[in-house]
Design a protein around this motif. Structure first.
Motif, PDB file in Angstrom:
ATOM      1  N   ALA A 320      13.315  40.704   8.508  1.00  0.00           N
ATOM      2  CA  ALA A 320      12.756  39.768   9.576  1.00  0.00           C
ATOM      3  C   ALA A 320      11.208  39.178   8.732  1.00  0.00           C
ATOM      4  O   ALA A 320      10.862  37.775   8.777  1.00  0.00           O
ATOM      5  N   ASP A 323      12.203  35.878   7.149  1.00  0.00           N
ATOM      6  CA  ASP A 323      12.604  34.388   7.422  1.00  0.00           C
ATOM      7  C   ASP A 323      11.476  33.948   7.920  1.00  0.00           C
ATOM      8  O   ASP A 323      10.209  33.565   7.490  1.00  0.00           O
ATOM      9  N   LEU A 325      10.318  31.015   9.069  1.00  0.00           N
ATOM     10  CA  LEU A 325      10.248  30.721  10.008  1.00  0.00           C
ATOM     11  C   LEU A 325       9.615  31.495  10.791  1.00  0.00           C
ATOM     12  O   LEU A 325       7.767  31.361  11.243  1.00  0.00           O
ATOM     13  N   ARG A 326       9.975  33.156  10.425  1.00  0.00           N
ATOM     14  CA  ARG A 326       8.986  33.800  11.071  1.00  0.00           C
ATOM     15  C   ARG A 326       7.435  33.817  10.280  1.00  0.00           C
ATOM     16  O   ARG A 326       6.607  33.856  10.075  1.00  0.00           O
ATOM     17  N   SER A 329       5.304  30.607  11.319  1.00  0.00           N
ATOM     18  CA  SER A 329       4.520  30.931  12.427  1.00  0.00           C
ATOM     19  C   SER A 329       3.504  32.235  12.440  1.00  0.00           C
ATOM     20  O   SER A 329       2.197  32.155  12.986  1.00  0.00           O
ATOM     21  N   PHE A 330       3.548  32.895  11.288  1.00  0.00           N
ATOM     22  CA  PHE A 330       2.798  34.354  11.432  1.00  0.00           C
ATOM     23  C   PHE A 330       1.117  33.719  10.526  1.00  0.00           C
ATOM     24  O   PHE A 330       0.526  34.120  11.016  1.00  0.00           O
ATOM     25  N   LYS A 332       0.201  30.447  10.650  1.00  0.00           N
ATOM     26  CA  LYS A 332       0.227  29.867  11.627  1.00  0.00           C
ATOM     27  C   LYS A 332      -1.301  29.636  12.300  1.00  0.00           C
ATOM     28  O   LYS A 332      -2.086  30.039  12.710  1.00  0.00           O
TER      29      LYS A 332
END
Lengths: 346, 467
Positions: A320, A323, A325-326, A329-330, A332
């Motif tokens: 995970a 990833d 995108l993760r 977003s993390f 971010k």
């Protein structure tokens, strides 16, 4: 540098003793300081004179790229970036090792019999003696948050931590912290308020601490910090008392390894009692095996700091962390939280 | 090849078991894979649901933190390689860790219902699951397709375990059935064994019926055996009677010889000696003839099968034999005639000496047991595919209701006044039997005896050379 010299000496010795046998050159791409790892390499060479080791000490990112490059694959990949290692295995770039040592290796420290965590390195807090004089020295994450809140002015610009941007380890450690407790974001916000500096390596953080640029470092690799502290008495290393993450160096045999037999022998040596004994006695990497005795063993660490060691398990959850995108977003949220407490101050 | 009941039963059993076992194995294989898929598709579903749950829309962009637990669920305890791919409504990629083989058809199907399929990813079989998730956001409400997949190590292992279990059960069943079959076979063979031991323990002279407890199906066998035993008993009895009779027949003349010689030795007169010697000579002739006849009969009875057969023109043989007799002293007082009805060829297959002996005996018998002046007629005629050789006389006939009893050795119908051996008709009957002929004895009207022999006509084709 001394390590590099030693290596040549040993390679020469190995060449001389193993002249009749066709010597194999084992290519090891490793994100693990050769200075620290040298005793293990030496022990392996002593036991396996017919194998020469081409040890390529690189950053985690370089190691990852080399492992994924289709031409000239390495035989063994060693890295501290656990998620990337597991991702390599998940992408089918590793091959299993089925020796008794590998079979008996603890389940939490291996994945698919392909990725083996062979060290046990606690993640620590390091601080200068000045800090202890000015405020209560932190021994838990809560202490850390408290002093960051109460002594913000004094600590302004004097705190350092791993950068989740420029280091795979840093990213993994903060994501793992966030998995365990949402209070981690309070800590991030507090670090943001204290204008924390974020670095890419433990070494540069330690150098900054020694130079007095920083007073406090968070999430340092204990293996490096403990050795450093031995030579630099002004630095105190603290294994957090509430919970302490433990990181493992992982080794895998590349799917396209050209010297498979040598690679198997090497990884097997890392897991063997002999290899682990060297790690426990001559390196600060900490042995995983409970049957090994020495100053640096997981068992001894547990005895010293109690039951709150949380090794990051080598399993699919690590996937995970890679990833995109993760991660996006993390980061971010990371950026948002860093600024939350800083803005009113500005 | 020896046929064994046990072996053929075992083979049948094996064939049935192999067929049944094969069918069960095929069924086990498919159901094991079905069960394994069912068990592990649940984990795929859980993973996809967890990922779907974690998805949020932010500023018109899907934002997702791939939940670590979803990947752990997806990996299962077999530590599969795990793959996922999230695709937006218009086909744009949201995130993935592998380029899954999601075809356009699968994308269409998943918009109706969740999909589970086997697929191939870089040469490895994977189980692919997809679901479409509509998630609400402030700016966008686009559905997102969540595709997850993992390798099939666990499924294969689970299926293998299930198949192994079923296989063990099948083998155990077969083994048990085999053991039961062996015991059943033993039980079935028991009556046969009892019969065998009963036969083995039996004394040679014991011809009583068998008394063995056998199942209904074997009654026919024991009945046949008992019938055979009965016939053997009869045969033995007749043989013993024959020997007793023969001994008696030989003993009588010997006793006579002894008394004659004793009497004459007591007489001082040489003329008595002379007469005694003459009587002794006659008596010896008769006894010697009796012995010859006994030998003949024994030989005939002993050799059941014809040795070497010839094609014999019966009419010629008959004429020749009658002519021989006509020249003899014994036939002077009788009127012997030959009557051949119809035209030949009268050819049969047989032994010439035996048939010659047969006719001789018939004529000798007729001469012996009829008074002088009797008309004796020998005849030959054709009845379809058979030839009838007959001899009839107009003598007094026999005083027994069943003339057929005369063929028993030493049966003279109460007549002791002749010097016949009493074996003539017995020899005739034996010869007839050897030639597969039918011997019939009947009364003639108004008086006399008729003996007829029916013989099969020889196959034609060589008739000319016998003419």
């Amino acid at each position: 540098m001394t390590g590099r010299h030693w290596r040549w000496v040993w390679m020469a010795c190995a060449l001389l003793t193993a002249l009749p046998a066709a010597a194999t050159t084992l290519i090891v791409e490793a994100a693990l300081d050769q200075d620290i790892f040298e005793p293990v390499l030496r022990a392996f060479q002593q036991a396996n004179a017919d194998i020469q080791i081409d040890y390529r000490d690189r950053s985690t990112i370089d190691v990852e790229q080399r492992a994924r490059a289709s031409d000239d694959p390495p035989d063994v990949v060693i890295s501290s970036a656990m998620p990337w290692q597991v991702a390599l295995s998940n992408d089918g770039l590793a091959q299993p090792l089925t020796t008794p040592e590998a079979q008996q290796w603890p389940q939490w420290a291996k994945w698919r019999n392909e990725v083996f965590g062979f060290t046990f390195e606690p993640i620590v807090i390091a601080y200068r003696l000045e800090l202890a004089a000015a405020m209560p020295p932190p021994s838990t994450h809560r202490d850390l948050l408290d002093i960051l809140t109460h002594y913000r002015q004094q600590l302004d610009g004097k705190v350092v931590s791993y950068s989740p941007y420029s280091s795979g380890i840093g990213d993994m450690l903060f994501q793992q912290d966030a998995r365990y407790t949402p209070r981690m974001w309070d800590l991030v916000a507090a670090m943001g308020a204290a204008n924390t500096d974020f670095r890419g390596t433990t070494r540069s953080m330690l150098e900054g601490l020694t130079a007095g640029r920083y007073w406090l470092g968070y999430n340092l690799l204990g293996s490096y910090a403990l050795v450093w502290a031995q030579r630099h008495p002004e630095i105190i290393v603290q294994v957090p008392n509430d919970y302490s993450l433990v990181m493992m160096r992982t080794a895998l045999i590349h799917r396209n390894a050209r010297h498979v037999d040598a690679a198997r022998r090497f990884v097997n040596f890392l897991l063997s009692k002999e290899g682990q004994f060297v790690m426990a006695g001559e390196t600060p990497l900490f042995s995983v095996r409970p049957d090994v005795i020495g100053p640096y063993t997981a068992q001894r660490l547990r005895d010293e700091v109690g039951d709150h060691l949380y090794p990051i398990p080598v399993d699919a959850t690590l996937l995970a962390f890679v990833d995109p995108l993760r991660r996006q977003s993390f980061l971010k949220r990371w950026n948002r939280e860093l600024k939350i407490l800083r803005q009113p101050a500005d | 090849m020896m046929r064994s009941l046990k072996r053929s039963l075992a083979l049948w059993w094996l064939a049935i078991m192999l067929m049944l076992g094969g069918l069960m194995l095929i069924e086990a294989w498919s159901s094991a894979h079905r069960s394994a898929d069912q068990a592990l598709d649940g984990q795929l579903e859980a993973a996809s649901l967890t990922i779907a749950e974690a998805m949020q829309w932010s500023d018109g962009m899907p934002l997702i933190e791939i939940p670590a637990s979803a990947l752990e669920v997806l990996a299962t305890r077999w530590q599969e390689r795990v793959f996922y791919e999230l695709i937006g409504a218009d086909g744009q990629l949201i995130t993935r860790n592998a380029e899954l083989p999601v075809t356009a058809r699968l994308k269409r199907e998943v918009s109706k219902a969740p999909v589970y399929v086997d697929a191939t990813y870089h040469g490895e079989t994977i189980r692919l699951h997809g679901r479409e998730v509509s998630s609400a956001g402030w700016d966008t409400q686009e559905p997102v397709q969540v595709w997850v997949a993992h390798t099939c190590i666990g499924r294969d292992e689970l299926a293998r375990t299930l198949i192994e279990r079923t296989l063990t059960r099948i083998l155990a069943t077969m083994l048990m059935a085999g053991v039961i079959l062996i015991f059943a076979m033993r039980a079935w063979m028991m009556p046969l064994r009892r019969l065998r031991s009963a036969l083995r323990e039996r004394e040679l002279e014991d011809t009583r019926p068998l008394l063995v407890d056998v199942p209904e199906e074997m009654h026919e066998l024991t009945d046949t055996l008992n019938h055979l035993l009965g016939r053997q008993r009869q045969h033995r009895d007749s043989l013993l009677r024959f020997i007793a009779d023969a001994s008696h027949q030989l003993k009588t003349p010997l006793a006579g010889l002894r008394s004659i010689s004793e009497l004459s030795l007591k007489s001082p007169d040489p003329r008595d000696w002379q007469q005694a010697l003459t009587t002794i000579q006659d008596e010896t002739d008769r006894t010697s003839r009796l012995a010859t006849q006994l030998l003949n009969l024994t030989r005939l009875r002993h050799q059941v099968d014809l040795a070497d057969t010839d094609r014999i023109a019966l009419d010629r043989l008959l004429k020749t034999t009658v002519l021989e007799w006509a020249e003899r002293q014994d036939a002077r007082d009788h009127d012997i005639g030959v009557e051949i009805v119809g035209s030949g060829p009268f050819v049969v297959c047989g032994e010439e000496w035996a048939l010659h002996e047969l006719i001789n005996n018939l004529i000798d018998n007729a001469l012996r047991y009829t008074p002088a002046g009797t008309v004796i007629t020998l005849g030959l005629r054709r009845l379809n595919q058979q030839l009838e050789l007959f001899i009839e006389d107009n003598g007094p006939g026999v005083g027994v209701p069943d003339p057929a009893s005369l063929i028993r050795p030493f049966e003279r119908a109460g007549r002791q006044d002749t010097c016949g051996s009493g074996l003539g008709l017995a020899i005739v009957a034996s010869i007839a039997e050897r030639h597969h002929g039918q011997l019939q004895l009947s009364h003639c009207q108004p008086s006399g005896l008729r003996v007829s022999l029916l013989l099969a006509v020889a196959e034609s084709g060589h008739g000319e050379e016998d003419q």
